[in-house]
Design a protein around this motif. Structure first.
Motif, short mmCIF file in Angstrom:
data_model
loop_
_atom_site.label_atom_id
_atom_site.label_comp_id
_atom_site.label_asym_id
_atom_site.label_seq_id
_atom_site.Cartn_x
_atom_site.Cartn_y
_atom_site.Cartn_z
N PRO A 1 14.90 4.47 -2.85
CA PRO A 1 16.08 5.22 -3.32
C PRO A 1 15.69 6.66 -3.64
O PRO A 1 14.54 6.95 -3.95
CB PRO A 1 16.51 4.46 -4.57
N VAL A 2 16.66 7.54 -3.56
CA VAL A 2 16.43 8.95 -3.84
C VAL A 2 15.89 9.14 -5.26
O VAL A 2 15.01 9.97 -5.50
CB VAL A 2 17.74 9.76 -3.65
N ASP A 3 16.38 8.33 -6.19
CA ASP A 3 15.95 8.44 -7.59
C ASP A 3 14.81 7.47 -7.91
O ASP A 3 14.70 6.95 -9.01
CB ASP A 3 17.13 8.21 -8.53
N PHE A 4 13.95 7.24 -6.93
CA PHE A 4 12.83 6.30 -7.08
C PHE A 4 12.03 6.56 -8.35
O PHE A 4 11.76 5.65 -9.12
CB PHE A 4 11.93 6.37 -5.85
N GLU A 5 11.65 7.81 -8.57
CA GLU A 5 10.78 8.13 -9.71
C GLU A 5 11.42 7.75 -11.04
O GLU A 5 10.80 7.09 -11.87
CB GLU A 5 10.43 9.62 -9.70
N SER A 6 12.69 8.11 -11.24
CA SER A 6 13.34 7.80 -12.52
C SER A 6 13.59 6.30 -12.66
O SER A 6 13.42 5.73 -13.74
CB SER A 6 14.64 8.58 -12.68
N ARG A 7 13.99 5.63 -11.59
CA ARG A 7 14.22 4.18 -11.67
C ARG A 7 12.92 3.44 -11.93
O ARG A 7 12.88 2.47 -12.68
CB ARG A 7 14.88 3.69 -10.38
N TYR A 8 11.85 3.90 -11.31
CA TYR A 8 10.54 3.27 -11.52
C TYR A 8 10.11 3.43 -12.97
O TYR A 8 9.64 2.50 -13.60
CB TYR A 8 9.52 3.91 -10.57
N THR A 9 10.29 4.63 -13.51
CA THR A 9 9.90 4.92 -14.89
C THR A 9 10.74 4.12 -15.88
O THR A 9 10.22 3.58 -16.86
CB THR A 9 10.04 6.42 -15.18
N LEU A 10 12.05 4.00 -15.64
CA LEU A 10 12.94 3.29 -16.55
C LEU A 10 12.70 1.78 -16.58
O LEU A 10 12.95 1.13 -17.58
CB LEU A 10 14.41 3.55 -16.18
N GLY B 1 2.10 10.54 -9.66
CA GLY B 1 1.38 10.54 -10.93
C GLY B 1 1.87 9.48 -11.90
O GLY B 1 1.68 9.61 -13.10
N LEU B 2 2.50 8.43 -11.37
CA LEU B 2 3.02 7.37 -12.22
C LEU B 2 1.97 6.27 -12.39
O LEU B 2 1.02 6.17 -11.61
CB LEU B 2 4.28 6.77 -11.60
N VAL B 3 2.16 5.46 -13.43
CA VAL B 3 1.23 4.35 -13.69
C VAL B 3 1.52 3.23 -12.69
O VAL B 3 2.66 2.74 -12.61
CB VAL B 3 1.40 3.83 -15.13
N PRO B 4 0.53 2.83 -11.91
CA PRO B 4 0.78 1.76 -10.93
C PRO B 4 1.00 0.42 -11.61
O PRO B 4 0.50 0.17 -12.70
CB PRO B 4 -0.50 1.74 -10.10
N ARG B 5 1.79 -0.42 -10.98
CA ARG B 5 2.00 -1.77 -11.48
C ARG B 5 2.18 -2.71 -10.30
O ARG B 5 2.16 -2.29 -9.15
CB ARG B 5 3.17 -1.83 -12.44
N ASN C 1 0.82 -1.21 0.00
CA ASN C 1 0.00 0.00 0.00
C ASN C 1 0.85 1.26 0.00
O ASN C 1 0.54 2.24 -0.69
CB ASN C 1 -0.96 0.01 1.19
N LYS C 2 1.94 1.26 0.77
CA LYS C 2 2.82 2.44 0.81
C LYS C 2 3.46 2.68 -0.54
O LYS C 2 3.53 3.82 -1.02
CB LYS C 2 3.88 2.25 1.90
N LEU C 3 3.95 1.63 -1.18
CA LEU C 3 4.57 1.79 -2.51
C LEU C 3 3.56 2.30 -3.53
O LEU C 3 3.87 3.19 -4.33
CB LEU C 3 5.19 0.48 -2.97
N LEU C 4 2.37 1.73 -3.52
CA LEU C 4 1.35 2.17 -4.49
C LEU C 4 0.91 3.61 -4.22
O LEU C 4 0.63 4.36 -5.16
CB LEU C 4 0.16 1.21 -4.46
N THR C 5 0.89 4.02 -2.95
CA THR C 5 0.58 5.41 -2.61
C THR C 5 1.66 6.34 -3.14
O THR C 5 1.36 7.41 -3.70
CB THR C 5 0.41 5.57 -1.09
N CYS C 6 2.93 5.96 -2.98
CA CYS C 6 4.04 6.77 -3.51
C CYS C 6 3.92 6.93 -5.02
O CYS C 6 4.08 8.04 -5.55
CB CYS C 6 5.39 6.13 -3.16
N VAL C 7 3.65 5.84 -5.70
CA VAL C 7 3.50 5.86 -7.16
C VAL C 7 2.35 6.78 -7.55
O VAL C 7 2.48 7.62 -8.45
CB VAL C 7 3.28 4.43 -7.69
N ASP C 8 1.24 6.67 -6.88
CA ASP C 8 0.07 7.50 -7.16
C ASP C 8 0.37 8.98 -6.91
O ASP C 8 0.00 9.83 -7.70
CB ASP C 8 -1.11 7.03 -6.31
N ASN C 9 1.05 9.26 -5.79
CA ASN C 9 1.38 10.65 -5.47
C ASN C 9 2.29 11.29 -6.51
O ASN C 9 2.25 12.50 -6.71
CB ASN C 9 2.04 10.75 -4.09
#
Length: 134
Positions: free
Chosen positions: A105-114, A60-64, A50-58
């Motif tokens: 990680p600090v670069d969570f958003e970019s690593r998640y997107t890549l 604006g990334l596509v959840p997976r 739930n915490k990871l999916l909340t971070c992704v949602d916050n």
């Protein structure tokens, strides 16, 4: 102790501590049984996901999918303090959310997107520290 004895003792203590009228308004106390180890592990895994999916949602990334590796809940449960164990589900949940924040990680958003559509893999290392991999 058997449930009936715990209930009886609880009711007697309430009557000692309050007036009769107040005790009658309270009614029968509700007693909860302690969580099993498996239930605590399930709470931990649910909190991680739930915490990871909340971070992704916050962000604006596509959840997976979030893949919790076997033994992750058990590993983290062993690393929690006795206070976390005794204060119940909400305390365990909050503590695990903090652990997820620390593990991201600090670069969570970019690593998640890549990492495109691969599931986020969550596990613990040999010291029961939470690991999040993309």
């Amino acid at each position: 102790l058997p449930y009936e004895e715990v209930l009886s003792r609880t009711e007697k203590q309430i009557k000692k501590m309050t007036s009769g009228a107040f005790a009658r308004r309270i009614g029968t106390p509700i007693l909860f049984r302690p969580f099993t180890i498996e239930e605590k592990e399930g709470i931990i895994e649910m909190a991680i996901k739930n915490k990871l999916l909340t971070c992704v949602d916050n962000l604006g990334l596509v959840p997976r999918d979030v893949s919790i590796q076997p033994g992750t809940g058990k590993g983290l449960l062993g690393s929690l303090s006795m206070v976390d164990h005794t204060l119940g589900a909400s305390r365990i949940y909050e503590t695990v959310e903090e652990l997820v924040d620390q593990a991201l990680p600090v670069d969570f958003e970019s690593r998640y997107t890549l990492s495109k559509s691969e599931p986020v893999k969550v596990s613990t290392d040999t010291r029961n520290k939470l690991k999040i991999n993309f």
